[in-house]
Design a protein around this motif. Structure first.
Motif, short mmCIF file in Angstrom:
data_model
loop_
_atom_site.label_atom_id
_atom_site.label_comp_id
_atom_site.label_asym_id
_atom_site.label_seq_id
_atom_site.Cartn_x
_atom_site.Cartn_y
_atom_site.Cartn_z
N LEU A 114 3.04 6.53 3.15
CA LEU A 114 3.31 6.06 4.51
C LEU A 114 3.24 7.21 5.51
CD1 LEU A 114 4.17 4.00 6.61
CD2 LEU A 114 6.54 4.27 5.82
N SER A 115 3.73 8.38 5.12
CA SER A 115 3.70 9.52 6.06
C SER A 115 2.27 9.88 6.44
CB SER A 115 4.42 10.73 5.45
OG SER A 115 3.83 11.06 4.20
N GLU A 116 1.32 9.69 5.50
CA GLU A 116 -0.07 9.97 5.83
C GLU A 116 -0.64 8.89 6.75
OE1 GLU A 116 -2.69 10.73 2.47
OE2 GLU A 116 -4.44 10.64 3.81
N LEU A 117 -0.29 7.64 6.45
CA LEU A 117 -0.72 6.53 7.32
C LEU A 117 -0.28 6.76 8.75
CD1 LEU A 117 -1.92 3.54 7.40
CD2 LEU A 117 0.49 2.85 7.39
N LEU A 118 0.96 7.26 8.90
CA LEU A 118 1.52 7.43 10.25
C LEU A 118 0.81 8.52 11.05
CD1 LEU A 118 5.32 6.98 9.39
CD2 LEU A 118 3.82 5.31 10.53
#
Lengths: 239, 239
Positions: free
Chosen positions: B28-32
């Motif tokens: 998720l941190s990469e998606l964000l």
């Protein structure tokens, strides 16, 4: 993060071509900022385009090959990518087109991904096509394809460049293989309909990203009523 | 050239969700890193996700809302974009969902493009859903959807975030509107099935680029046999 070799760039889509929207909506010189390798068509289906090692070649309806002027030409639909020089090479010998596709795509677990394909070698039974440059009002592509020009050659040495697309994206792209050809002597080529590999080497480049760019400044693109059934039927009959 | 507000980022696709491939394939941190606004789901359909002003909220199968931990969560399918602050605002009053979609999309010549939609206001007859977190072996989505949890509310103030996708891309995305909801008091939300606008303001952000990112390191993604007919039928019944 994805690097530039992971990215397949697409301007336009196949559906607008099937629908007869052939007006160029991106300058070729701008398209060429998105890769050194690719295929497409130019304004009014002027040529079948194949970009080899950064140089954009066009094959017109008479089968003539020319290098395209990036500032003069525009494209309604094209794909581009940067060819990686770090790909394994596959040796191919005496394979037909279906066997080649099966070996390169299914054989490398690539059926669900977008793939750049390049095959250099000698080919038999090559059938390539190019439409005549169209005049407005443009006819739907199925009608254009029915009177396209076919060029055939045996024992021709050259380069196949194109893409494999998963079925899920049919309509946006051409599902399966979409390949163009250019001979080494730069006198023969086009959209590839049939070929057999005599002897060749191939690379496949798997993309983790598809960057689709849409002609959102085109009124025709924004307002057109795309009929999905017509699009899918046309792709099946014309590609 | 396109700037960041022109770009809609997508990880995964709807077809793999319909097919039951719920394992998270991107942190998720990469998606964000690809936007401040978006929607999606997390590993095993843990939550329906809605990213508002950079903060990722999740609504679980009990209807509980929590802020998600970007380092702990992964996503199998999500869309993100950067909200432009330079968009015209539309005032909406007493419209049902179909009227709202028609006003925002057809009314702005957006039917053939990808569009980010945000609607802030007070809504009636809101029906939102969230599935229970799934356990392996995962069931197909049509089966999950038949036992999903529905949450309903009237006179609820909050934010709708989501996307409009053209029919051509159905399967890769959900054709038409795909919207999630989060109440202002952060106690209610989910994947939006029904709503009426009481009074609200809306923005639509037209994208010239769709950047699709595929989980090419997932063996399940690479090897799965996606059945297109099943996918299209499932989308129709579940969305």
């Amino acid at each position: 993060m994805a690097d530039k070799y992971d990215n397949l760039y697409q301007h336009g889509n196949l559906a607008i071509i099937m629908d007869g929207q052939y007006t160029g909506t991106m300058k070729l010189s701008e398209l060429l900022n998105h890769g050194d390798t690719g295929i497409g068509t130019t304004n009014a289906l002027g040529v079948e385009m194949i970009v080899v090692d950064g140089l954009p070649y066009g094959i017109n309806g008479k089968g003539e090959v020319e290098i395209l002027d990036g500032d003069a030409e525009t494209v309604p639909y094209a794909n581009m990518h940067y060819s990686s020089s770090n790909l394994p090479t596959f040796d191919l010998e005496n394979l037909n087109a279906a066997q080649t596709a099966d070996f390169l795509i299914a054989g490398n677990e690539l059926k669900n991904t977008f793939v750049g394909v390049r095959i250099d070698g000698t080919f038999n039974n090559v059938v390539a096509r190019a439409a005549d440059k169209q005049e407005t009002p443009f006819k739907k592509f199925a009608e254009v394809a029915s009177s396209q020009n076919l060029f055939t050659k045996d024992e021709v040495t050259g380069t196949i460049i194109g893409y494999y697309s998963p079925e899920l994206y049919n309509g946006a792209s051409a599902a399966g293989m979409h390949l163009h050809f250019l001979s080494d002597d730069r006198t023969f080529g086009g959209h590839l309909l049939e070929y057999d590999v005599k002897v060749a080497t191939a690379t496949v480049q798997r993309f983790s990203e598809l960057q689709m760019h849409f002609p959102v400044n085109s009124k025709e693109f924004l307002n057109n009523d795309i009929e999905m059934k017509m699009i899918r039927d046309s792709i099946e009959s014309a590609e």
